[in-house]
Each structure stands twice: as C-alpha cells, then as structure tokens.
Design a protein around this motif. Structure first.
Motif, PDB file in Angstrom:
ATOM      1  N   MET A 378       0.826  -1.202   0.000  1.00 25.83           N
ATOM      2  CA  MET A 378       0.000   0.000   0.000  1.00 25.83           C
ATOM      3  C   MET A 378       0.863   1.256   0.000  1.00 25.83           C
ATOM      4  N   GLU A 379       1.923   1.253   0.805  1.00 32.17           N
ATOM      5  CA  GLU A 379       2.801   2.415   0.891  1.00 32.17           C
ATOM      6  C   GLU A 379       3.475   2.725  -0.440  1.00 32.17           C
ATOM      7  N   SER A 380       3.692   1.703  -1.241  1.00 33.97           N
ATOM      8  CA  SER A 380       4.405   1.888  -2.508  1.00 33.97           C
ATOM      9  C   SER A 380       3.512   2.435  -3.623  1.00 33.97           C
ATOM     10  N   LEU A 381       2.202   2.415  -3.402  1.00 32.80           N
ATOM     11  CA  LEU A 381       1.265   2.844  -4.438  1.00 32.80           C
ATOM     12  C   LEU A 381       1.039   4.357  -4.386  1.00 32.80           C
ATOM     13  N   PRO A 382       0.689   4.963  -5.514  1.00 36.11           N
ATOM     14  CA  PRO A 382       0.307   6.383  -5.487  1.00 36.11           C
ATOM     15  C   PRO A 382      -0.902   6.587  -4.579  1.00 36.11           C
ATOM     16  N   LYS A 383      -0.947   7.730  -3.926  1.00 34.61           N
ATOM     17  CA  LYS A 383      -2.035   8.016  -2.992  1.00 34.61           C
ATOM     18  C   LYS A 383      -3.395   7.923  -3.659  1.00 34.61           C
ATOM     19  N   ASP A 384      -3.511   8.414  -4.882  1.00 32.29           N
ATOM     20  CA  ASP A 384      -4.791   8.367  -5.591  1.00 32.29           C
ATOM     21  C   ASP A 384      -5.236   6.935  -5.864  1.00 32.29           C
ATOM     22  N   SER A 385      -4.272   6.043  -6.099  1.00 31.26           N
ATOM     23  CA  SER A 385      -4.623   4.641  -6.323  1.00 31.26           C
ATOM     24  C   SER A 385      -5.166   4.012  -5.056  1.00 31.26           C
ATOM     25  N   VAL A 386      -4.540   4.306  -3.918  1.00 31.62           N
ATOM     26  CA  VAL A 386      -5.011   3.774  -2.637  1.00 31.62           C
ATOM     27  C   VAL A 386      -6.420   4.268  -2.360  1.00 31.62           C
ATOM     28  N   LYS A 387      -6.653   5.540  -2.600  1.00 31.45           N
ATOM     29  CA  LYS A 387      -7.987   6.125  -2.401  1.00 31.45           C
ATOM     30  C   LYS A 387      -9.017   5.447  -3.297  1.00 31.45           C
ATOM     31  N   ARG A 388      -8.676   5.268  -4.547  1.00 29.58           N
ATOM     32  CA  ARG A 388      -9.603   4.640  -5.507  1.00 29.58           C
ATOM     33  C   ARG A 388      -9.907   3.199  -5.110  1.00 29.58           C
ATOM     34  N   HIS A 389      -8.882   2.467  -4.698  1.00 31.98           N
ATOM     35  CA  HIS A 389      -9.078   1.073  -4.286  1.00 31.98           C
ATOM     36  C   HIS A 389      -9.998   0.980  -3.071  1.00 31.98           C
ATOM     37  N   LEU A 390      -9.762   1.855  -2.081  1.00 35.81           N
ATOM     38  CA  LEU A 390     -10.571   1.798  -0.865  1.00 35.81           C
ATOM     39  C   LEU A 390     -12.016   2.179  -1.153  1.00 35.81           C
ATOM     40  N   MET A 391     -12.228   3.178  -1.986  1.00 34.18           N
ATOM     41  CA  MET A 391     -13.597   3.579  -2.323  1.00 34.18           C
ATOM     42  C   MET A 391     -14.324   2.458  -3.065  1.00 34.18           C
ATOM     43  N   ARG A 392     -13.611   1.736  -3.897  1.00 34.36           N
ATOM     44  CA  ARG A 392     -14.218   0.595  -4.598  1.00 34.36           C
ATOM     45  C   ARG A 392     -14.608  -0.488  -3.607  1.00 34.36           C
ATOM     46  N   LEU A 393     -13.756  -0.747  -2.615  1.00 39.16           N
ATOM     47  CA  LEU A 393     -14.084  -1.740  -1.590  1.00 39.16           C
ATOM     48  C   LEU A 393     -15.300  -1.306  -0.785  1.00 39.16           C
ATOM     49  N   LEU A 394     -15.352  -0.030  -0.393  1.00 36.62           N
ATOM     50  CA  LEU A 394     -16.495   0.473   0.372  1.00 36.62           C
ATOM     51  C   LEU A 394     -17.792   0.336  -0.426  1.00 36.62           C
ATOM     52  N   ALA A 395     -17.722   0.632  -1.706  1.00 36.55           N
ATOM     53  CA  ALA A 395     -18.920   0.509  -2.548  1.00 36.55           C
ATOM     54  C   ALA A 395     -19.389  -0.936  -2.624  1.00 36.55           C
ATOM     55  N   THR A 396     -18.444  -1.866  -2.706  1.00 38.91           N
ATOM     56  CA  THR A 396     -18.791  -3.283  -2.833  1.00 38.91           C
ATOM     57  C   THR A 396     -19.404  -3.824  -1.546  1.00 38.91           C
ATOM     58  N   ILE A 397     -18.827  -3.494  -0.408  1.00 34.83           N
ATOM     59  CA  ILE A 397     -19.310  -4.083   0.846  1.00 34.83           C
ATOM     60  C   ILE A 397     -20.591  -3.430   1.346  1.00 34.83           C
ATOM     61  N   THR A 398     -20.887  -2.198   0.886  1.00 36.45           N
ATOM     62  CA  THR A 398     -22.128  -1.537   1.311  1.00 36.45           C
ATOM     63  C   THR A 398     -23.215  -1.609   0.248  1.00 36.45           C
ATOM     64  N   GLY A 399     -22.839  -1.858  -1.003  1.00 37.69           N
ATOM     65  CA  GLY A 399     -23.806  -1.853  -2.086  1.00 37.69           C
ATOM     66  C   GLY A 399     -24.295  -0.462  -2.433  1.00 37.69           C
ATOM     67  N   LEU A 400     -23.549   0.563  -2.029  1.00 38.67           N
ATOM     68  CA  LEU A 400     -23.951   1.951  -2.251  1.00 38.67           C
ATOM     69  C   LEU A 400     -22.875   2.697  -3.031  1.00 38.67           C
ATOM     70  N   GLN A 401     -23.286   3.786  -3.646  1.00 36.81           N
ATOM     71  CA  GLN A 401     -22.319   4.654  -4.311  1.00 36.81           C
ATOM     72  C   GLN A 401     -21.605   5.488  -3.266  1.00 36.81           C
ATOM     73  N   VAL A 402     -20.294   5.551  -3.351  1.00 34.92           N
ATOM     74  CA  VAL A 402     -19.494   6.287  -2.367  1.00 34.92           C
ATOM     75  C   VAL A 402     -19.201   7.681  -2.904  1.00 34.92           C
ATOM     76  N   PRO A 403     -19.646   8.728  -2.216  1.00 30.39           N
ATOM     77  CA  PRO A 403     -19.378  10.084  -2.694  1.00 30.39           C
ATOM     78  C   PRO A 403     -17.898  10.447  -2.542  1.00 30.39           C
ATOM     79  N   GLU A 404     -17.496  11.468  -3.247  1.00 28.38           N
ATOM     80  CA  GLU A 404     -16.117  11.942  -3.163  1.00 28.38           C
ATOM     81  C   GLU A 404     -15.845  12.452  -1.743  1.00 28.38           C
ATOM     82  N   PRO A 405     -14.785  11.992  -1.100  1.00 31.72           N
ATOM     83  CA  PRO A 405     -14.515  12.407   0.274  1.00 31.72           C
ATOM     84  C   PRO A 405     -13.922  13.809   0.344  1.00 31.72           C
TER      85      PRO A 405
END
Length: 507
Positions: A378-405
C-alpha cells in the motif's frame, strides 16, 4: 530510496566519511548532553533533564517536525491520528492521568450507538455472533500462564491451535477460514506485528494491560505540545540527521576512550560534542543504520539483541465526508470476511483490510488498518490509487455509491527513513530462541574504554511490559534521563554538582 547528499535523508554509506575527524572535532559545538531523536521518549528525556537543572543540552531531530510516531493530521475542524491513536488504560496509566489533568480525555462511544455490520467482501451479510470467537480468543490469550507452552514459538500459533475448537463445525470451510483470516489481521493490528507467527509468544505475554482505551481531545499532538512547553526553543534543532557517532575515540579519532562523544550531522556539515548522549531513535532506524552510525561499531552482544527485535509496519488509512452516506446516521463499524480472492493484482493489498470503523471524535471519518506485507505494498502505491481502491471496496461491501470524500490520508511509516516501522516493536521467535527474553538488555548504556558511561538508550522498544505505547516511551525517556543524572553525580561532573547545590539551596 537513498538520496545522496540530501540532508533530509540518511546518508549513503559512501558519503559518510568524506569529512575530516579533526575538523569536526575542532569545530564541534559543545554541550553537556545531546539527545538524538525528538519523539516522545527523547522529548521526555529532555524535559526530565531540564527539570533537574541540566540545561546545557541539545536535541537533534532528523525530521522537519518533532513528535516521532505521534502525529496528528489536521484539516479544517477535523483532526485524525496518523500515528498513536489511543491512551491505553485508565487511572493506572500515568498518560491517562496527565490527559485528565489537561482536560483532554475523550470518553469512548457506547456500544449501542454503533451501526455494526459483518459482511463478506462481496457485501453479503454474515453472522455477527461469530465475532465473539475473535474477541474471546484475544481475551483468552491474556489469561495468566496460557501462553507459556508457546514461549519458544510464534504468538499466532496459540490462535491457530485454539481456533478450530472455538469456532466449531465449519472452521475449515471457506467462511471459517475467512474468520481465521480476520482474526489474524486483527491480532496483527493489535500487536503491530508484520506476521503473528513471527512474534515471540513470551514477548506477547509480558505486555501488561492497564484498562480500556481512551482518546485525546484535539488530537494526540496535545502531549507533544505539553512536553515541548518545558523545553526552550533553542534546545531543539530540526532537520539535523545524525550520520556519525564517535562514542569511544581518542584525540586522533582512532579509538581509545576520549571523554567526549562527537556527533556529525547533515552529511558532515555540522558537528557537536557532549559528555553524554541519549539515543532515542526508532528501533527500525537503529537496526537499519547502526553499522553506519557508530564509530567504533556497537558491541557484538548489543547488535545480536537488536537483530532479535523487529518494528512492525501497521498503517492507517482515513477517509471522511461531511455527512454519513452508508444508510444510517450512526458511526459505522464493519467487519469484512474475505470469502473470495478475485481482486486484480494491484489491489491485492486490500486483503489486509478486515475492519473499517468510524473515528470516535469524527464519526463521518472512517479508519482502517493494514499491516505487514499488505501495508508495504500500500505504501508503494500512489495516494490516488489507494484512495480509488478503498472507495471501490467500500462501494462493494455496502452496495452503495461512495461520494467523493473531503478528507483522505494514509500513513507510510515503513517508508519513512527515520522510523522504518510504526507503533510497536516485538521480539521475534528467533530472537527469543537466541536469548533475548527481556527488553531492558537493549537499554544498557555504553561505557567507553576509559570507563565513562557515555551513551544511553531510550524508546518504546526498551520497555518490557508497555512496549508499543506512548506511556511506555515516556517512562523509558524519564528513566534513562535519571540514569544519566545518577552517572553524572557519581562521576562528579562539575555542572551537575553546581545544579544540585542550587536545588538543595531552594529546598
């Protein structure tokens, strides 16, 4: 990555001895005591010395800020912790008593206010009662004597042995193994380890808990500010990485027990001399750099003990919004069961995330931990990639669209050259087998060949029972400063004698 010639980074080995010892010695700024490292332990040592009228001191901090692995990130009205998160314990913990004195304790949220969920990584709800297995096993591990049969093996082996019976039928199913994975990652986050099988069970057994966790009002940086108030501004020198410590040298620099310790900073551009030195740097940095730092090299026995301890990498990712979007107004706590492993290669670090929960003081901010190898990826990845990955996970586990933080931050303690790890050190299984059973061995000071005790050690990794805690780091900083003071008194150091007479006169 090393940056040769950059004073903000550790020096490349080829750059270290480009200076002249005599020049460094002759131009050195003289101090009575020098502290290396402006984390909690170093700051506490400085505060203790000053309170005992030893004021001709200097604290050298490599970074552009003090606080070490305590770091509060502030954005507008939000404050989140990139480093230390909790005061571990109540009245039995002196740090809690200090926070209470400063009116800076935030009570924990009651259990009944949380929106608690247990879901698979595909968003399917799962039996929340199985979480009791995780909690009960972690409580069981704290039972007196239960870990003794595992003293020569890994801490995680206790859990592996107990899990089948505790979980019951289906423990070896896909769902059961997902719960075991959650248990493993939870323990790693709790202990700050890279791998629960690498931590000595004996070391885990020595930790002493002091009650429930609490938070700092307005951030953990409050304790840094408290310590800094006692230290004059001219005592602290930032952006001053130490690259050489001549701790047992004659006047010619060839070894032979000189009375002073010579320190060279900023790749040879500055030098300092002191009768005593407190080394309060991260054990991760110390392990990585000691061969380059110390002249002569550290004693073989000390190096052996240093190699018996590791500093884990446990990072935080925090993401926040102006209001909750997950279907309730309550703070969220969601446990994730990885029943499928079908992520793209660049997203596999997400398997290290097993829980996402609201921050106590800012429920609209979600916090997750990632440890070990997943944290390093995770530390080696660009910050935007980490953010995008986490938002995708949140969307999947909640079944909801995740707004821009409105807030996104992640720590990178493993990549930080001055820490090389996060909040907790641990004695490894191999370290235990090689004979390191008590951490105080790492705190034994260095005596030069003239018989003068010149180097003292501080840091959380030296505390036997409160390693990985801020109160442990503070206690060690104070203890080592008082040990130094006793040595000064025993040797009749002139400045100390004068200071003592002044104190006695006031009394």
């Amino acid at each position: 990555m090393e940056h040769r010639g950059d004073p903000s980074q550790p020096p490349h080995p080829a750059d270290i001895l480009t200076g002249n010892y005599e020049e460094w010695k002759n131009s050195a700024v003289e101090k009575e005591v020098i502290i290396i490292g402006g984390g909690i332990s170093g700051l506490t040592a400085a505060k203790t010395l000053i309170e005992n009228n030893i004021t001709n001191i200097l604290l050298l901090e490599a970074d552009i800020r003090i606080g070490g692995r305590v770091r509060t990130y502030r954005q507008g009205n939000l404050s989140v912790e990139e480093g230390a998160e909790w005061i571990h314990g109540g009245e039995r913990n002196p740090l809690y008593r200090l926070a209470k004195q400063l009116q800076a304790v935030v009570p924990s949220l009651p259990d009944d206010v949380w929106d608690e969920r247990v879901v698979t990584n595909n968003g399917r709800r799962s039996d929340p009662l199985k979480y009791e297995v995780v909690e009960e096993l972690m409580e069981e591990a704290d039972t007196n004597g239960i870990l003794e049969p595992y003293y020569h093996t890994g801490y995680g082996q206790f859990y592996l042995d107990r899990f089948p019976e505790a979980y019951g039928k289906g423990w070896d199913s896909t769902l059961g193994q997902a719960w075991l994975h959650l248990l493993e990652k939870t323990v790693n986050a709790e202990e700050g380890t890279n791998n629960w099988l690498d931590m000595s069970a004996r070391d885990a057994d020595q930790y002493v808990a002091k009650g429930q966790d609490h938070h700092w009002r307005n951030g953990f940086g409050t304790v840094v500010e408290y310590l800094q108030e006692s230290i004059p501004d001219d005592v602290i020198r930032l952006s001053s990485p130490v690259c050489q410590i001549f701790w047992d040298q004659d006047d010619g620099g060839g070894g032979g027990g000189g009375s002073k310790v010579l320190l060279v900073t900023n790749n040879g551009r500055a030098s300092y001399s002191a009768g005593r030195v407190v080394v309060a740097i991260s054990v991760g940095h110390l392990k990585e750099r000691h061969q380059d730092l110390f002249r002569p090299p550290l004693p073989v026995s000390l190096v052996k003990d240093l190699n018996s301890i590791e500093l884990g990498v446990a990072d935080k990712i925090q993401i926040g919004w102006e209001e909750p979007w997950w279907g309730s107004k309550d703070p969220l706590s969601v446990a994730i069961l990885w029943t499928d492993r079908n992520l793209p290669k660049d997203m596999e670090w997400l398997y290290g995330i097993v829980e996402i929960s609201s921050v106590t003081q800012h429920p609209n901010v979600l916090l997750t931990f990632v440890t070990g190898e997943e944290a390093k990826v995770m530390e080696s990845l660009p910050k935007d990639s980490v953010k995008r990955h986490l938002m995708r996970l949140l969307a999947t586990i909640t079944g909801l669209q995740v707004p821009e933080p409105i807030l996104f931050t992640r720590s990178q303690w493993g990549r930080n050259p001055w820490t090389r790890g996060s909040y907790s050190s641990y004695i490894t299984v191999e370290g235990d087998r090689s004979g390191l059973h008590k951490r105080q061995k790492l705190g034994m000071p260095l005596t030069n060949s003239s018989g003068k005790t010149v180097v003292f050690w501080a840091g959380e990794h030296i505390h036997n029972t409160r390693y990985g805690t801020v109160d442990g780091a503070m206690e060690v900083g104070e203890q080592q400063a008082r040990r130094l003071i006793r040595k000064m008194k025993e040797s009749g150091d002139q400045t100390y004698s004068k200071s003592t007479r002044v104190v006695n006169g006031i009394k």
